[in-house]
Write an enzyme that holds these catalytic residues in place. Structure first.
Site, PDB file in Angstrom:
ATOM      1  N   GLY A  10       0.154  -1.596  -0.111  1.00 48.59           N
ATOM      2  CA  GLY A  10       0.240  -0.158   0.237  1.00 48.59           C
ATOM      3  C   GLY A  10       0.683   1.141   0.078  1.00 48.59           C
ATOM      4  O   GLY A  10       1.685   1.663   0.724  1.00 48.59           O
ATOM      5  N   GLY A  12      -0.306   4.577   0.754  1.00 46.18           N
ATOM      6  CA  GLY A  12      -1.175   5.527   1.200  1.00 46.18           C
ATOM      7  C   GLY A  12      -0.399   6.094   1.879  1.00 46.18           C
ATOM      8  O   GLY A  12       0.714   6.323   1.890  1.00 46.18           O
ATOM      9  N   GLU A 170     -16.561  17.809   5.313  1.00 46.27           N
ATOM     10  CA  GLU A 170     -15.943  18.815   4.668  1.00 46.27           C
ATOM     11  C   GLU A 170     -16.535  18.448   2.820  1.00 46.27           C
ATOM     12  O   GLU A 170     -16.842  19.249   2.136  1.00 46.27           O
ATOM     13  CB  GLU A 170     -14.401  17.571   4.459  1.00 46.27           C
ATOM     14  CG  GLU A 170     -14.045  18.097   5.346  1.00 46.27           C
ATOM     15  CD  GLU A 170     -12.690  17.287   5.557  1.00 46.27           C
ATOM     16  OE1 GLU A 170     -11.715  18.768   6.161  1.00 46.27           O
ATOM     17  OE2 GLU A 170     -11.676  16.685   5.451  1.00 46.27           O
ATOM     18  N   ASP A 301      -5.428   2.929   8.368  1.00 43.46           N
ATOM     19  CA  ASP A 301      -6.192   2.573   8.544  1.00 43.46           C
ATOM     20  C   ASP A 301      -6.813   0.726   9.401  1.00 43.46           C
ATOM     21  O   ASP A 301      -7.832   0.918   9.290  1.00 43.46           O
ATOM     22  CB  ASP A 301      -7.347   2.946   7.346  1.00 43.46           C
ATOM     23  CG  ASP A 301      -7.590   4.391   6.644  1.00 43.46           C
ATOM     24  OD1 ASP A 301      -7.292   4.997   7.821  1.00 43.46           O
ATOM     25  OD2 ASP A 301      -7.272   4.156   5.608  1.00 43.46           O
ATOM     26  N   ALA A 318      -4.938  10.855   8.655  1.00 43.31           N
ATOM     27  CA  ALA A 318      -3.517  10.665   7.194  1.00 43.31           C
ATOM     28  C   ALA A 318      -2.308  10.740   9.187  1.00 43.31           C
ATOM     29  O   ALA A 318      -1.349  10.561   8.601  1.00 43.31           O
ATOM     30  CB  ALA A 318      -4.243  11.610   6.789  1.00 43.31           C
ATOM     31  N   LYS A 379      -5.690  24.502   7.811  1.00 44.63           N
ATOM     32  CA  LYS A 379      -6.054  23.078   7.391  1.00 44.63           C
ATOM     33  C   LYS A 379      -4.663  22.989   6.169  1.00 44.63           C
ATOM     34  O   LYS A 379      -4.446  21.937   5.579  1.00 44.63           O
ATOM     35  CB  LYS A 379      -7.445  23.708   6.630  1.00 44.63           C
ATOM     36  CG  LYS A 379      -7.810  21.994   6.177  1.00 44.63           C
ATOM     37  CD  LYS A 379      -8.416  20.753   6.092  1.00 44.63           C
ATOM     38  CE  LYS A 379      -8.604  19.968   5.617  1.00 44.63           C
ATOM     39  NZ  LYS A 379      -8.507  18.495   6.346  1.00 44.63           N
TER      40      LYS A 379
END
Length: 405
Positions: A10, A12, A170, A301, A318, A379
């Site tokens: 992965g 990610g 969001e 995750d 994240a 952000k």
């Protein structure tokens, strides 16, 4: 002497962070590193709500994995993981098998539908670049079609968002920015558009500061979002959704678009491989290893870490995945060098910011509450920092968010 082989599943946040840190920590002569991912790109999961609403182009949310790894030190293999054979130290891909000495499972999340009938068939989920593109195009299609039909169907212009957690809020923020543009583009009366957020829990953004939550709800309501809190979705249908209304009654909400944003689970490969898990998430040891295993690490995750203060799992963010990647890389480097003392992982939550569209947000950073443009600026800084940590200044220049105010 054969070099140990480190396989990372992965690309990610957790997997890519592990790979980029390992390539610095472990020399070419010490170990072989293999990174396996379904796509040849990494996508910023935390930006997918923007691509789904159409406020950010989908190409902006992704970048080529090969651009951020050192190709002399890390071999990249494109393939889908089908199963992990722990006893054999082997990973089965759609394109063949890979053996490992050390394994990092960073396979990311899948949508959790909680067994609600029709969700898989009739609702969209914000899960990857392809689904984001599909949602954006579907919403545009509804607006484009509305005026072409002799008998206008107002439900085409109704968008239901299931879930008032982080992703749901969001996405709603981006939608309220995008809808006026769509109305202008397709000559649609803005007042015909309905955006409904349905949440089974009794609150919006559970765990968030109540004052900030009130700000978010008031902001979105002012922009036309209708909240149905404490309302469970019973079923998704080709025409919309059916919700519970009281003990016995149900109500149908007709909608041209239903987007499910109410929860994720770990990857189904975990259970398929016989690894004990709760909804695809494994309660890892303090050093991020799979319980009972010396050579398998789980980050992102698919890992479950309990926040001892409140005795609840940390949310799969994240921020945590990237921090896990750093610790995981240091621990594997230690094992490669024959050390047995490994580092314990403790999340360092720097803050949490939830965007409400282009120039508005709510958040807590460095112990301070913030709203509006200040939170929105924060952000974007967080988004840019994530890029910087994986790909350095060049990736920030290429993909960063600079329209900060």
């Amino acid at each position: 002497m054969r070099k140990p082989k480190i396989v990372i599943l992965g690309a990610g946040y957790g997997g890519l962070m592990t790979a980029t840190r390992l390539q610095k920590a472990v020399g070419v002569n010490e170990a072989d590193i293999v990174l396996i991912n379904k796509n040849d790109y990494h996508y910023e999961t935390t930006w997918l709500h923007e691509a789904s609403a159409g406020t950010l182009h989908h190409d902006k949310v992704r970048y080529d994995v090969r651009d951020v790894i050192d190709r002399h030190k890390v071999e990249f293999v494109q393939g889908s993981v089908e199963e992990i054979k722990l006893e054999e130290k082997r990973v089965i891909l759609d394109s063949g098998d890979v053996v490992y000495d050390y394994l990092v499972i960073a396979l990311g999340a899948e949508p959790e539908t909680f067994g609600i009938k029709g969700l898989k068939e009739y609702a969209f989920s914000i899960v990857n670049v392809n689904s984001a593109r599909q949602i954006r195009e579907h919403i545009e299609y509804q607006f484009a079609t509305y005026n072409t039909e002799a008998e206008k169907k107002d439900e085409r212009l109704t968008i239901v968002v299931g879930g008032a957690g982080f992703t749901g809020i969001e996405f709603l923020g981006e939608l309220t920015n995008r809808v006026p543009e769509l109305c202008r583009e397709y000559d649609v009366d803005y007042h015909k558009v309905k955006i409904v957020c349905v949440e089974a829990a009794p609150m919006v953004l559970p765990g968030f500061d109540p004052e900030l939550v009130n700000y978010a709800v008031a902001t979105l309501e002012k922009k036309g979002v209708e909240f149905r809190i404490g309302t469970a979705i019973k079923e998704a249908t080709p025409d919309g959704i059916i919700v519970a209304k009281g003990e016995e009654e149900v109500e149908e909400i007709k909608a041209g678009t239903v987007v499910w944003a109410a929860g994720v689970r770990g990857n189904s490969v975990i259970e398929k491989s016989g690894i004990e898990a709760m909804r695809g998430r494994v309660k890892v040891q303090p050093d991020l290893r799979l319980p009972g295993s010396e050579d398998v690490f789980i980050v992102g995750d698919c890992s479950l870490i309990i926040n001892e203060e409140i005795n609840r799992p940390y949310p799969p963010t994240a921020q945590i995945a990237m921090q896990q990647g750093e610790v995981c890389a240091r621990n594997i480097a230690a094992l490669v060098r024959g050390k047995s003392e490994l580092e314990t992982f403790t999340p360092d939550i720097k803050g949490t910011v939830c965007s409400l569209g282009e120039d508005d947000a709510i958040g807590v950073a460095f112990g301070k509450k913030m709203v509006g443009t200040k939170a929105s600026f924060m952000k974007k800084m967080i988004d840019n920092r994530a890029l910087y940590m994986i790909g350095g200044p060049s990736l920030v220049l290429k993909k960063g968010k600079f329209n900060v105010l």
